[in-house]
Design a protein around this motif. Sequence first.
Motif, PDB file in Angstrom:
ATOM      1  N   MET A  21      53.341 -49.696  31.471  1.00  0.00           N
ATOM      2  CA  MET A  21      54.387 -49.263  30.892  1.00  0.00           C
ATOM      3  C   MET A  21      55.599 -50.323  30.594  1.00  0.00           C
ATOM      4  O   MET A  21      55.529 -51.142  31.279  1.00  0.00           O
ATOM      5  CB  MET A  21      55.223 -47.844  31.262  1.00  0.00           C
ATOM      6  N   ALA A  22      56.129 -50.030  29.470  1.00  0.00           N
ATOM      7  CA  ALA A  22      57.203 -50.807  29.169  1.00  0.00           C
ATOM      8  C   ALA A  22      58.418 -50.345  28.574  1.00  0.00           C
ATOM      9  O   ALA A  22      58.313 -49.215  27.954  1.00  0.00           O
ATOM     10  CB  ALA A  22      56.947 -52.193  28.347  1.00  0.00           C
ATOM     11  N   ARG A  23      59.639 -50.760  28.568  1.00  0.00           N
ATOM     12  CA  ARG A  23      60.833 -50.155  27.902  1.00  0.00           C
ATOM     13  C   ARG A  23      61.878 -51.480  27.437  1.00  0.00           C
ATOM     14  O   ARG A  23      62.050 -52.275  28.425  1.00  0.00           O
ATOM     15  CB  ARG A  23      61.568 -49.402  29.207  1.00  0.00           C
ATOM     16  N   TRP A  24      62.018 -51.265  26.147  1.00  0.00           N
ATOM     17  CA  TRP A  24      63.032 -52.324  25.655  1.00  0.00           C
ATOM     18  C   TRP A  24      64.397 -51.474  25.231  1.00  0.00           C
ATOM     19  O   TRP A  24      64.090 -50.138  24.665  1.00  0.00           O
ATOM     20  CB  TRP A  24      62.642 -52.893  24.676  1.00  0.00           C
ATOM     21  N   LEU A  25      65.511 -52.108  25.223  1.00  0.00           N
ATOM     22  CA  LEU A  25      66.656 -51.318  24.783  1.00  0.00           C
ATOM     23  C   LEU A  25      67.406 -52.014  23.700  1.00  0.00           C
ATOM     24  O   LEU A  25      67.250 -53.206  23.508  1.00  0.00           O
ATOM     25  CB  LEU A  25      67.827 -51.429  25.991  1.00  0.00           C
ATOM     26  N   TRP A  26      67.950 -51.220  22.827  1.00  0.00           N
ATOM     27  CA  TRP A  26      68.728 -51.858  21.599  1.00  0.00           C
ATOM     28  C   TRP A  26      70.147 -51.714  21.856  1.00  0.00           C
ATOM     29  O   TRP A  26      70.838 -50.813  22.058  1.00  0.00           O
ATOM     30  CB  TRP A  26      68.364 -51.173  20.403  1.00  0.00           C
ATOM     31  N   LYS A  27      70.720 -52.700  22.633  1.00  0.00           N
ATOM     32  CA  LYS A  27      72.037 -52.731  23.228  1.00  0.00           C
ATOM     33  C   LYS A  27      73.253 -53.266  21.885  1.00  0.00           C
ATOM     34  O   LYS A  27      74.648 -52.515  22.222  1.00  0.00           O
ATOM     35  CB  LYS A  27      72.311 -53.511  24.315  1.00  0.00           C
ATOM     36  N   SER A  28      72.871 -54.084  21.169  1.00  0.00           N
ATOM     37  CA  SER A  28      74.056 -54.540  20.302  1.00  0.00           C
ATOM     38  C   SER A  28      74.520 -53.498  19.350  1.00  0.00           C
ATOM     39  O   SER A  28      75.313 -53.703  18.754  1.00  0.00           O
ATOM     40  CB  SER A  28      73.336 -55.866  19.567  1.00  0.00           C
ATOM     41  N   GLY A  29      73.798 -52.814  19.064  1.00  0.00           N
ATOM     42  CA  GLY A  29      74.135 -51.692  17.896  1.00  0.00           C
ATOM     43  C   GLY A  29      74.098 -52.306  16.404  1.00  0.00           C
ATOM     44  O   GLY A  29      74.461 -51.519  15.558  1.00  0.00           O
ATOM     45  N   ILE A  30      73.560 -53.570  16.348  1.00  0.00           N
ATOM     46  CA  ILE A  30      73.508 -53.974  14.971  1.00  0.00           C
ATOM     47  C   ILE A  30      71.936 -54.001  14.534  1.00  0.00           C
ATOM     48  O   ILE A  30      70.934 -54.857  15.409  1.00  0.00           O
ATOM     49  CB  ILE A  30      74.135 -55.423  15.120  1.00  0.00           C
ATOM     50  N   THR A  31      71.749 -53.798  13.422  1.00  0.00           N
ATOM     51  CA  THR A  31      70.473 -54.107  12.859  1.00  0.00           C
ATOM     52  C   THR A  31      70.304 -55.246  12.128  1.00  0.00           C
ATOM     53  O   THR A  31      71.239 -55.916  11.741  1.00  0.00           O
ATOM     54  CB  THR A  31      70.101 -52.910  11.766  1.00  0.00           C
TER      55      THR A  31
END
Length: 86
Positions: A21-31
């Motif tokens: 398994m792997a998990r990534w996060l979108w921390k910046s909040g900018i697309t």
Amino acid sequence: VELVAGEAAALKTSLHQGYNMARWLWKSGITKGGGAVPWNVQAANTDPANFIWEADKTVVMTLAPGLYRIEFGFYSRTRPVVQVIL
């Protein structure tokens, strides 16, 4: 404390054997362009040779063929539109 930490690590290892398994996060909040989400942080990756990720890229790749389960969650003030492109 060290004994408990060692036992917790051993339990985590035994739970993940045979389960990649792997998990990534979108921390910046900018697309990025077109509203694409750049995955900023890799939170977990049990098989980095298969799950290919680069910081701040909008793409995550797998090298091994097979059946994959994809889960995601987005929390926002407006209703998001989410697409997975295979």
